[in-house]
Scaffold this active site. Structure first.
Site, PDB file in Angstrom:
ATOM      1  CG  ASN A   1     -23.861 -61.378  32.589  1.00 49.86           C
ATOM      2  OD1 ASN A   1     -24.988 -61.784  32.862  1.00 49.86           O
ATOM      3  ND2 ASN A   1     -23.648 -60.406  31.725  1.00 49.86           N
TER       4      ASN A   1
ATOM      5  CG  ASP B   1     -18.267 -72.808  30.672  1.00 53.05           C
ATOM      6  OD1 ASP B   1     -18.931 -72.343  31.638  1.00 53.05           O
ATOM      7  OD2 ASP B   1     -17.896 -72.102  29.721  1.00 53.05           O
TER       8      ASP B   1
ATOM      9  CG  ASN C   1     -18.404 -62.664  31.966  1.00 52.43           C
ATOM     10  OD1 ASN C   1     -17.443 -62.029  32.393  1.00 52.43           O
ATOM     11  ND2 ASN C   1     -18.771 -62.629  30.703  1.00 52.43           N
TER      12      ASN C   1
ATOM     13  CG  HIS D   1     -21.295 -70.241  28.910  1.00 61.93           C
ATOM     14  ND1 HIS D   1     -20.069 -70.329  29.537  1.00 61.93           N
ATOM     15  CD2 HIS D   1     -21.660 -68.932  29.030  1.00 61.93           C
ATOM     16  CE1 HIS D   1     -19.724 -69.132  30.015  1.00 61.93           C
ATOM     17  NE2 HIS D   1     -20.670 -68.277  29.713  1.00 61.93           N
TER      18      HIS D   1
END
Length: 196
Positions: free
Chosen positions: A77, A102, A123, A25
């Site tokens: 997020n 990603d 997100n 991530h």
């Protein structure tokens, strides 16, 4: 539409903290780190809850572009808040914003560059789009799908595998090249050179 005069804001998406540093991530942070290194800058804390490096990309002279590379210090997020604050602070047109992130639906190491579009369940993009609208550039770095029945959240928050790490530096380098090409030569040139 990008603005040839205004500065560019390149936002690497990731989660802050050493425990996340090598996660799939966080590949946006990895590309941002390399871009900062290439510009000869060091990240400094910014009041917009981000680390930033300011510099130039491209050949010396009128062809070079002013660029701010940023890593939001919010969690993934909540990336929209710092991105919007940086956009306002540096007066960056939305068409000059690049998010590096990603992407599950692309094979590991493959790149896709695009302007606008949906968030595909990501997100970080969801947060930025909610704050800015969708008309910013994306550099999508493929991480592939989770194996077997592994949950997506577990997969993206795991470090790259040892097999993946063997090629990771090469792919991060290529993604940084793609960002620079996008900024200096435009989206079409970058897409024809790097989209796989």
């Amino acid at each position: 539409m990008s603005d040839a005069v205004g500065p560019w804001l390149v936002v690497g998406l990731g989660n802050p903290g050493p425990e996340y540093a090598a996660n799939r991530h966080n590949v946006g942070f990895m590309v941002a780190d390399l871009l900062a290194e290439r510009m000869g800058g060091r990240f400094k804390a910014h009041k917009a809850r981000a680390q930033v490096v300011e510099g130039r990309v491209g050949p010396p002279g009128p062809g070079s572009r002013r660029v701010v590379v940023a890593k939001p210090l919010s969690f993934m997020n909540l990336s929209g808040g710092p991105t919007t604050a940086l956009r306002d602070f540096y007066k960056v047109p939305v068409g000059n914003i690049v998010a590096i992130h990603d992407e599950l639906d692309i094979d590991y190491g493959a790149l896709r560059l695009k302007l606008g579009g949906g968030d595909n369940g990501h997100n970080g993009l969801k947060s930025i789009t909610k704050s800015l609208g969708a008309e910013y550039h994306r550099v999508r770095f493929g991480i592939g799908r989770p194996p077997g029945r592994m949950q997506v959240a577990d997969f993206v928050l795991k470090d790259f595998s040892s097999a993946e790490r063997r090629e990771l530096d090469y792919f991060v380098d290529r993604a940084a090249d793609a960002v620079e090409t996008l900024i200096v030569d435009g989206l079409e040139r970058a897409q024809s050179s790097y989209n796989t």
